[in-house]
Design a protein around this motif. Structure first.
Motif, PDB file in Angstrom:
ATOM      1  N   ALA A  31     -31.565  -4.163  25.392  1.00 14.24           N
ATOM      2  CA  ALA A  31     -30.454  -4.920  24.818  1.00 14.24           C
ATOM      3  C   ALA A  31     -29.180  -4.841  25.649  1.00 14.24           C
ATOM      4  O   ALA A  31     -28.095  -5.161  25.165  1.00 14.24           O
ATOM      5  CB  ALA A  31     -30.174  -4.436  23.392  1.00 14.24           C
ATOM      6  N   GLU A  32     -29.304  -4.427  26.913  1.00 11.35           N
ATOM      7  CA  GLU A  32     -28.132  -4.357  27.790  1.00 11.35           C
ATOM      8  C   GLU A  32     -27.994  -5.654  28.590  1.00 11.35           C
ATOM      9  O   GLU A  32     -28.958  -6.097  29.214  1.00 11.35           O
ATOM     10  CB  GLU A  32     -28.271  -3.170  28.746  1.00 11.35           C
ATOM     11  N   ALA A  33     -26.813  -6.227  28.559  1.00 14.14           N
ATOM     12  CA  ALA A  33     -26.561  -7.493  29.258  1.00 14.14           C
ATOM     13  C   ALA A  33     -26.235  -7.220  30.725  1.00 14.14           C
ATOM     14  O   ALA A  33     -25.135  -6.783  31.056  1.00 14.14           O
ATOM     15  CB  ALA A  33     -25.415  -8.236  28.586  1.00 14.14           C
ATOM     16  N   ARG A  34     -27.202  -7.478  31.596  1.00 16.98           N
ATOM     17  CA  ARG A  34     -27.000  -7.230  33.021  1.00 16.98           C
ATOM     18  C   ARG A  34     -26.205  -8.366  33.664  1.00 16.98           C
ATOM     19  O   ARG A  34     -26.320  -9.517  33.255  1.00 16.98           O
ATOM     20  CB  ARG A  34     -28.356  -7.047  33.707  1.00 16.98           C
ATOM     21  N   GLU A  35     -25.458  -8.005  34.691  1.00 13.15           N
ATOM     22  CA  GLU A  35     -24.607  -8.988  35.352  1.00 13.15           C
ATOM     23  C   GLU A  35     -25.427 -10.176  35.849  1.00 13.15           C
ATOM     24  O   GLU A  35     -26.472 -10.007  36.487  1.00 13.15           O
ATOM     25  CB  GLU A  35     -23.866  -8.337  36.522  1.00 13.15           C
ATOM     26  N   GLY A  36     -24.964 -11.366  35.539  1.00 12.90           N
ATOM     27  CA  GLY A  36     -25.646 -12.585  35.955  1.00 12.90           C
ATOM     28  C   GLY A  36     -26.682 -13.080  34.973  1.00 12.90           C
ATOM     29  O   GLY A  36     -27.191 -14.198  35.116  1.00 12.90           O
ATOM     30  N   SER A  37     -27.031 -12.266  33.976  1.00 10.79           N
ATOM     31  CA  SER A  37     -28.043 -12.669  32.994  1.00 10.79           C
ATOM     32  C   SER A  37     -27.439 -13.660  32.001  1.00 10.79           C
ATOM     33  O   SER A  37     -26.213 -13.793  31.881  1.00 10.79           O
ATOM     34  CB  SER A  37     -28.570 -11.451  32.237  1.00 10.79           C
ATOM     35  N   ALA A  38     -28.316 -14.341  31.260  1.00  9.51           N
ATOM     36  CA  ALA A  38     -27.850 -15.269  30.231  1.00  9.51           C
ATOM     37  C   ALA A  38     -27.013 -14.533  29.193  1.00  9.51           C
ATOM     38  O   ALA A  38     -26.003 -15.058  28.705  1.00  9.51           O
ATOM     39  CB  ALA A  38     -29.034 -15.958  29.575  1.00  9.51           C
ATOM     40  N   ALA A  39     -27.426 -13.303  28.850  1.00 10.82           N
ATOM     41  CA  ALA A  39     -26.662 -12.519  27.874  1.00 10.82           C
ATOM     42  C   ALA A  39     -25.262 -12.220  28.394  1.00 10.82           C
ATOM     43  O   ALA A  39     -24.265 -12.346  27.670  1.00 10.82           O
ATOM     44  CB  ALA A  39     -27.400 -11.212  27.566  1.00 10.82           C
ATOM     45  N   HIS A  40     -25.170 -11.824  29.663  1.00 11.76           N
ATOM     46  CA  HIS A  40     -23.873 -11.493  30.265  1.00 11.76           C
ATOM     47  C   HIS A  40     -22.964 -12.709  30.261  1.00 11.76           C
ATOM     48  O   HIS A  40     -21.762 -12.611  29.958  1.00 11.76           O
ATOM     49  CB  HIS A  40     -24.092 -10.992  31.686  1.00 11.76           C
ATOM     50  N   THR A 266     -36.332  -9.725  27.304  1.00 10.92           N
ATOM     51  CA  THR A 266     -36.051  -9.111  28.609  1.00 10.92           C
ATOM     52  C   THR A 266     -35.433 -10.126  29.566  1.00 10.92           C
ATOM     53  O   THR A 266     -34.490  -9.803  30.309  1.00 10.92           O
ATOM     54  CB  THR A 266     -37.327  -8.516  29.231  1.00 10.92           C
ATOM     55  N   SER A 267     -35.934 -11.353  29.544  1.00 14.04           N
ATOM     56  CA  SER A 267     -35.390 -12.381  30.436  1.00 14.04           C
ATOM     57  C   SER A 267     -33.943 -12.697  30.092  1.00 14.04           C
ATOM     58  O   SER A 267     -33.097 -12.863  30.985  1.00 14.04           O
ATOM     59  CB  SER A 267     -36.237 -13.654  30.353  1.00 14.04           C
ATOM     60  N   TYR A 268     -33.641 -12.768  28.822  1.00 16.75           N
ATOM     61  CA  TYR A 268     -32.279 -13.083  28.385  1.00 16.75           C
ATOM     62  C   TYR A 268     -31.292 -12.027  28.870  1.00 16.75           C
ATOM     63  O   TYR A 268     -30.156 -12.337  29.225  1.00 16.75           O
ATOM     64  CB  TYR A 268     -32.245 -13.185  26.860  1.00 16.75           C
ATOM     65  N   HIS A 269     -31.747 -10.773  28.911  1.00 12.51           N
ATOM     66  CA  HIS A 269     -30.870  -9.679  29.329  1.00 12.51           C
ATOM     67  C   HIS A 269     -30.992  -9.341  30.823  1.00 12.51           C
ATOM     68  O   HIS A 269     -30.319  -8.421  31.302  1.00 12.51           O
ATOM     69  CB  HIS A 269     -31.169  -8.420  28.515  1.00 12.51           C
ATOM     70  N   GLY A 270     -31.873 -10.043  31.539  1.00  6.31           N
ATOM     71  CA  GLY A 270     -32.039  -9.780  32.967  1.00  6.31           C
ATOM     72  C   GLY A 270     -32.741  -8.470  33.258  1.00  6.31           C
ATOM     73  O   GLY A 270     -32.493  -7.839  34.292  1.00  6.31           O
ATOM     74  N   LEU A 271     -33.649  -8.057  32.372  1.00  4.30           N
ATOM     75  CA  LEU A 271     -34.363  -6.794  32.530  1.00  4.30           C
ATOM     76  C   LEU A 271     -35.752  -7.032  33.116  1.00  4.30           C
ATOM     77  O   LEU A 271     -36.543  -7.798  32.558  1.00  4.30           O
ATOM     78  CB  LEU A 271     -34.494  -6.082  31.177  1.00  4.30           C
ATOM     79  N   ALA A 272     -36.050  -6.367  34.225  1.00  8.26           N
ATOM     80  CA  ALA A 272     -37.412  -6.350  34.765  1.00  8.26           C
ATOM     81  C   ALA A 272     -38.097  -5.138  34.132  1.00  8.26           C
ATOM     82  O   ALA A 272     -37.978  -4.012  34.619  1.00  8.26           O
ATOM     83  CB  ALA A 272     -37.387  -6.235  36.280  1.00  8.26           C
TER      84      ALA A 272
END
Length: 292
Positions: A31-40, A266-272
Protein backbone atom coordinates in the motif's frame (compact mmCIF):
# COMPACT_ATOMS: atom_id res chain seq x y z
CA UNK A 1 -16.28 -36.61 5.08
CA UNK A 2 -15.06 -37.32 1.54
CA UNK A 3 -11.42 -38.29 1.04
CA UNK A 4 -9.47 -35.60 -0.81
CA UNK A 5 -8.10 -36.85 -4.16
CA UNK A 6 -4.48 -36.03 -4.85
CA UNK A 7 -5.30 -33.77 -7.80
CA UNK A 8 -7.44 -31.58 -5.51
CA UNK A 9 -4.74 -31.34 -2.85
CA UNK A 10 -2.47 -28.94 -4.79
CA UNK A 11 -5.21 -26.42 -5.70
CA UNK A 12 -6.51 -26.58 -2.11
CA UNK A 13 -3.01 -25.84 -0.84
CA UNK A 14 -2.73 -22.84 -3.15
CA UNK A 15 -6.08 -21.52 -1.97
CA UNK A 16 -5.01 -21.93 1.64
CA UNK A 17 -1.88 -19.90 0.84
CA UNK A 18 -3.71 -16.86 -0.59
CA UNK A 19 -3.75 -15.05 2.73
CA UNK A 20 -0.02 -15.70 3.18
CA UNK A 21 0.63 -14.35 -0.32
CA UNK A 22 -1.37 -11.22 0.44
CA UNK A 23 0.42 -10.63 3.74
CA UNK A 24 3.81 -11.21 2.10
CA UNK A 25 2.93 -8.57 -0.51
CA UNK A 26 1.81 -6.27 2.31
CA UNK A 27 5.18 -6.68 4.00
CA UNK A 28 6.81 -5.75 0.68
CA UNK A 29 4.95 -2.42 0.81
CA UNK A 30 1.72 -3.26 -0.99
CA UNK A 31 0.00 0.00 0.00
CA UNK A 32 2.99 2.33 -0.41
CA UNK A 33 2.72 4.85 -3.25
CA UNK A 34 6.04 4.70 -5.10
CA UNK A 35 7.28 7.69 -7.04
CA UNK A 36 5.87 7.76 -10.55
CA UNK A 37 3.13 5.22 -9.78
CA UNK A 38 -0.56 5.87 -10.41
CA UNK A 39 -1.06 6.03 -6.64
CA UNK A 40 1.70 8.62 -6.24
CA UNK A 41 0.18 10.74 -9.00
CA UNK A 42 -3.37 10.41 -7.60
CA UNK A 43 -2.35 11.28 -4.05
CA UNK A 44 -0.56 14.42 -5.22
CA UNK A 45 -3.26 15.62 -7.60
CA UNK A 46 -5.41 18.66 -6.88
CA UNK A 47 -9.10 18.26 -7.67
CA UNK A 48 -12.11 20.32 -6.68
CA UNK A 49 -15.88 20.29 -6.73
CA UNK A 50 -18.69 22.77 -6.06
CA UNK A 51 -17.70 22.80 -2.38
CA UNK A 52 -14.05 23.58 -3.02
CA UNK A 53 -10.83 21.50 -3.12
CA UNK A 54 -11.12 17.80 -2.43
CA UNK A 55 -10.07 16.61 1.03
CA UNK A 56 -6.68 14.90 1.22
CA UNK A 57 -8.25 11.61 2.36
CA UNK A 58 -10.46 10.99 -0.67
CA UNK A 59 -8.00 9.41 -3.14
CA UNK A 60 -6.18 7.33 -0.49
CA UNK A 61 -9.48 6.08 0.91
CA UNK A 62 -10.62 4.92 -2.53
CA UNK A 63 -7.34 2.99 -2.80
CA UNK A 64 -7.74 1.58 0.71
CA UNK A 65 -11.20 0.29 -0.18
CA UNK A 66 -9.69 -1.70 -3.07
CA UNK A 67 -6.81 -3.02 -0.95
CA UNK A 68 -9.28 -4.17 1.71
CA UNK A 69 -11.48 -5.88 -0.88
CA UNK A 70 -8.51 -7.96 -2.08
CA UNK A 71 -7.66 -8.89 1.52
CA UNK A 72 -11.23 -10.15 1.94
CA UNK A 73 -10.96 -11.98 -1.38
CA UNK A 74 -7.87 -13.76 -0.05
CA UNK A 75 -9.68 -14.83 3.13
CA UNK A 76 -12.57 -16.26 1.10
CA UNK A 77 -10.12 -18.22 -1.06
CA UNK A 78 -8.60 -19.65 2.12
CA UNK A 79 -12.07 -20.70 3.30
CA UNK A 80 -12.68 -22.67 0.11
CA UNK A 81 -9.25 -24.29 0.40
CA UNK A 82 -10.07 -25.44 3.94
CA UNK A 83 -13.37 -26.96 2.80
CA UNK A 84 -11.69 -28.70 -0.14
CA UNK A 85 -9.04 -30.21 2.12
CA UNK A 86 -11.80 -31.42 4.45
CA UNK A 87 -13.53 -33.13 1.53
CA UNK A 88 -16.52 -30.79 1.73
CA UNK A 89 -16.77 -29.99 -1.95
CA UNK A 90 -20.47 -29.49 -2.52
CA UNK A 91 -22.66 -26.41 -2.93
CA UNK A 92 -21.41 -24.18 -0.05
CA UNK A 93 -18.05 -23.71 -1.75
CA UNK A 94 -19.79 -21.99 -4.65
CA UNK A 95 -21.31 -19.31 -2.42
CA UNK A 96 -17.83 -18.57 -1.10
CA UNK A 97 -16.42 -18.63 -4.64
CA UNK A 98 -18.98 -16.13 -5.87
CA UNK A 99 -18.23 -13.78 -2.97
CA UNK A 100 -14.48 -14.02 -3.59
CA UNK A 101 -14.98 -13.22 -7.27
CA UNK A 102 -17.20 -10.24 -6.40
CA UNK A 103 -14.64 -8.76 -4.03
CA UNK A 104 -11.96 -9.02 -6.71
CA UNK A 105 -14.19 -7.53 -9.39
CA UNK A 106 -15.01 -4.51 -7.22
CA UNK A 107 -11.32 -3.93 -6.42
CA UNK A 108 -10.62 -3.86 -10.17
CA UNK A 109 -13.57 -1.49 -10.68
CA UNK A 110 -12.23 0.96 -8.10
CA UNK A 111 -8.69 1.10 -9.52
CA UNK A 112 -9.35 0.22 -13.15
CA UNK A 113 -6.42 1.34 -15.32
CA UNK A 114 -7.14 4.03 -17.91
CA UNK A 115 -9.81 5.64 -15.73
CA UNK A 116 -9.25 9.11 -14.33
CA UNK A 117 -8.82 10.00 -10.68
CA UNK A 118 -12.26 11.61 -10.70
CA UNK A 119 -13.80 8.44 -12.12
CA UNK A 120 -12.08 6.25 -9.56
CA UNK A 121 -13.16 8.44 -6.65
CA UNK A 122 -16.69 8.71 -8.06
CA UNK A 123 -16.86 4.92 -8.07
CA UNK A 124 -15.65 4.82 -4.49
CA UNK A 125 -18.34 7.28 -3.38
CA UNK A 126 -21.01 5.33 -5.29
CA UNK A 127 -19.93 2.16 -3.53
CA UNK A 128 -20.24 3.86 -0.13
CA UNK A 129 -23.58 5.45 -1.00
CA UNK A 130 -24.99 2.11 -2.10
CA UNK A 131 -23.76 0.37 1.04
CA UNK A 132 -25.22 3.01 3.35
CA UNK A 133 -28.49 3.04 1.43
CA UNK A 134 -28.94 -0.70 1.96
CA UNK A 135 -28.03 -0.41 5.66
CA UNK A 136 -30.54 2.40 6.09
CA UNK A 137 -33.23 0.53 4.17
CA UNK A 138 -32.72 -2.68 6.17
CA UNK A 139 -32.89 -0.76 9.46
CA UNK A 140 -36.40 0.44 8.63
CA UNK A 141 -37.65 -3.13 9.01
CA UNK A 142 -35.87 -4.09 12.21
CA UNK A 143 -38.20 -5.76 14.74
CA UNK A 144 -36.80 -3.67 17.60
CA UNK A 145 -37.76 -0.28 16.15
CA UNK A 146 -38.14 1.43 19.54
CA UNK A 147 -34.89 0.11 21.00
CA UNK A 148 -33.07 0.78 17.73
CA UNK A 149 -34.41 4.31 17.28
CA UNK A 150 -31.01 5.83 18.02
CA UNK A 151 -29.23 3.59 15.50
CA UNK A 152 -31.84 4.32 12.82
CA UNK A 153 -31.57 8.06 13.43
CA UNK A 154 -27.77 7.85 13.22
CA UNK A 155 -28.03 6.12 9.82
CA UNK A 156 -30.31 8.87 8.54
CA UNK A 157 -27.86 11.48 9.77
CA UNK A 158 -24.96 9.61 8.12
CA UNK A 159 -26.87 9.42 4.84
CA UNK A 160 -27.45 13.17 4.83
CA UNK A 161 -23.80 13.84 5.69
CA UNK A 162 -22.52 11.50 2.97
CA UNK A 163 -24.77 12.84 0.21
CA UNK A 164 -23.92 16.42 1.19
CA UNK A 165 -20.21 15.56 1.12
CA UNK A 166 -20.44 13.94 -2.33
CA UNK A 167 -22.37 16.89 -3.74
CA UNK A 168 -19.58 19.15 -2.52
CA UNK A 169 -16.96 17.05 -4.33
CA UNK A 170 -18.71 16.39 -7.65
CA UNK A 171 -20.73 18.58 -9.98
CA UNK A 172 -23.53 16.06 -10.45
CA UNK A 173 -24.96 13.39 -8.14
CA UNK A 174 -27.99 11.58 -9.56
CA UNK A 175 -29.87 9.47 -6.99
CA UNK A 176 -33.26 9.75 -8.70
CA UNK A 177 -33.68 6.03 -9.48
CA UNK A 178 -32.00 3.31 -7.48
CA UNK A 179 -30.03 1.02 -9.75
CA UNK A 180 -29.22 3.91 -12.08
CA UNK A 181 -27.29 6.12 -9.69
CA UNK A 182 -24.39 8.12 -11.07
CA UNK A 183 -21.75 10.65 -10.04
CA UNK A 184 -20.67 13.00 -12.85
CA UNK A 185 -21.97 10.40 -15.31
CA UNK A 186 -20.12 7.49 -13.66
CA UNK A 187 -22.62 4.67 -13.02
CA UNK A 188 -22.69 2.10 -10.25
CA UNK A 189 -22.20 -0.81 -12.62
CA UNK A 190 -23.56 -4.32 -12.28
CA UNK A 191 -21.33 -7.17 -11.14
CA UNK A 192 -21.88 -8.83 -14.51
CA UNK A 193 -20.68 -5.82 -16.51
CA UNK A 194 -17.63 -5.33 -14.30
CA UNK A 195 -16.74 -9.03 -14.47
CA UNK A 196 -16.94 -8.99 -18.25
CA UNK A 197 -14.62 -6.02 -18.62
CA UNK A 198 -12.24 -7.28 -15.91
CA UNK A 199 -11.52 -10.62 -17.56
CA UNK A 200 -11.57 -9.19 -21.07
CA UNK A 201 -8.93 -6.66 -20.09
CA UNK A 202 -6.81 -9.38 -18.49
CA UNK A 203 -6.76 -11.32 -21.77
CA UNK A 204 -8.62 -14.29 -20.29
CA UNK A 205 -10.17 -16.76 -22.70
CA UNK A 206 -13.22 -17.05 -20.44
CA UNK A 207 -16.10 -14.60 -20.80
CA UNK A 208 -16.34 -12.84 -17.42
CA UNK A 209 -20.05 -12.15 -17.83
CA UNK A 210 -20.78 -15.83 -18.37
CA UNK A 211 -18.48 -16.85 -15.52
CA UNK A 212 -20.18 -14.55 -13.03
CA UNK A 213 -23.62 -15.76 -14.09
CA UNK A 214 -22.46 -19.35 -13.65
CA UNK A 215 -21.13 -18.63 -10.16
CA UNK A 216 -24.37 -16.85 -9.28
CA UNK A 217 -26.49 -19.81 -10.33
CA UNK A 218 -24.32 -22.22 -8.35
CA UNK A 219 -24.54 -20.00 -5.25
CA UNK A 220 -28.35 -19.94 -5.09
CA UNK A 221 -30.40 -23.02 -4.13
CA UNK A 222 -33.17 -22.07 -6.56
CA UNK A 223 -30.64 -22.36 -9.37
CA UNK A 224 -29.65 -25.96 -8.78
CA UNK A 225 -31.63 -27.32 -11.71
CA UNK A 226 -29.70 -25.06 -14.07
CA UNK A 227 -26.25 -26.25 -13.05
CA UNK A 228 -23.85 -28.98 -14.18
CA UNK A 229 -24.02 -32.19 -12.20
CA UNK A 230 -27.76 -32.72 -12.53
CA UNK A 231 -28.66 -36.08 -14.01
CA UNK A 232 -31.94 -37.89 -14.58
CA UNK A 233 -32.30 -41.59 -13.74
CA UNK A 234 -34.22 -44.24 -15.64
CA UNK A 235 -37.33 -43.67 -13.52
CA UNK A 236 -37.16 -39.90 -13.77
CA UNK A 237 -35.42 -39.35 -10.45
CA UNK A 238 -32.92 -36.53 -10.32
CA UNK A 239 -29.33 -37.16 -9.32
CA UNK A 240 -26.71 -34.61 -8.37
CA UNK A 241 -22.99 -35.13 -8.48
CA UNK A 242 -19.85 -33.01 -8.25
CA UNK A 243 -16.82 -34.10 -10.23
CA UNK A 244 -13.19 -33.69 -9.24
CA UNK A 245 -12.62 -31.95 -12.58
CA UNK A 246 -15.25 -29.37 -11.70
CA UNK A 247 -13.62 -28.70 -8.33
CA UNK A 248 -10.33 -28.18 -10.14
CA UNK A 249 -12.03 -25.64 -12.39
CA UNK A 250 -13.46 -23.90 -9.34
CA UNK A 251 -9.98 -23.54 -7.85
CA UNK A 252 -8.87 -22.06 -11.17
CA UNK A 253 -11.79 -19.59 -11.06
CA UNK A 254 -10.69 -18.47 -7.59
CA UNK A 255 -6.92 -18.42 -7.86
CA UNK A 256 -6.43 -16.65 -11.17
CA UNK A 257 -8.79 -13.75 -10.30
CA UNK A 258 -7.05 -13.39 -6.92
CA UNK A 259 -3.73 -13.11 -8.73
CA UNK A 260 -5.26 -10.56 -11.12
CA UNK A 261 -6.65 -8.54 -8.20
CA UNK A 262 -3.34 -8.57 -6.39
CA UNK A 263 -1.64 -7.36 -9.57
CA UNK A 264 -4.16 -4.52 -9.83
CA UNK A 265 -3.06 -3.33 -6.39
CA UNK A 266 0.68 -3.83 -6.94
CA UNK A 267 0.59 -2.12 -10.33
CA UNK A 268 -1.31 0.86 -8.96
CA UNK A 269 1.36 1.34 -6.29
CA UNK A 270 4.33 0.59 -8.57
CA UNK A 271 5.34 -2.51 -6.60
CA UNK A 272 7.26 -5.34 -8.26
CA UNK A 273 6.04 -8.00 -5.83
CA UNK A 274 8.05 -11.18 -5.30
CA UNK A 275 4.99 -12.72 -3.62
CA UNK A 276 2.78 -12.08 -6.65
CA UNK A 277 5.50 -13.39 -8.99
CA UNK A 278 5.85 -16.58 -6.94
CA UNK A 279 2.08 -17.11 -7.06
CA UNK A 280 2.14 -16.64 -10.83
CA UNK A 281 4.78 -19.38 -11.07
CA UNK A 282 2.56 -21.77 -9.09
CA UNK A 283 -0.43 -20.95 -11.26
CA UNK A 284 1.53 -21.47 -14.47
CA UNK A 285 2.50 -24.91 -13.20
CA UNK A 286 -0.99 -26.02 -12.18
CA UNK A 287 -3.16 -24.00 -14.62
CA UNK A 288 -1.03 -23.48 -17.76
CA UNK A 289 -4.11 -22.80 -19.89
CA UNK A 290 -4.61 -19.49 -18.03
CA UNK A 291 -1.39 -18.17 -19.57
CA UNK A 292 -1.68 -19.72 -23.03
Amino acid sequence: MTAVPERVAAPARLLRACRDVYLAAWDEGLAEAREGSAAHIDFGAVEAGPGGPWPDWLAPQTRTMAVTLVRQQADLCVSVGILMEAGEIFEPVYSLARSAFEFGARAFWLLEPDTTLRERCARGRLMELTSLYHLKDAARHRPDQIAAAGDIAALKTSWKALTTSVRGMFADLDLAEFGKWSVEGVRYESWTDVAGRWLERSGASVDGRWLYKHLSVRAHPQGLIATPGLGVGTEGQTIRSVSIDEIGRLAFVLLVPFWLSLNTITSYHGLASDAATALEGELREHFPSAFA
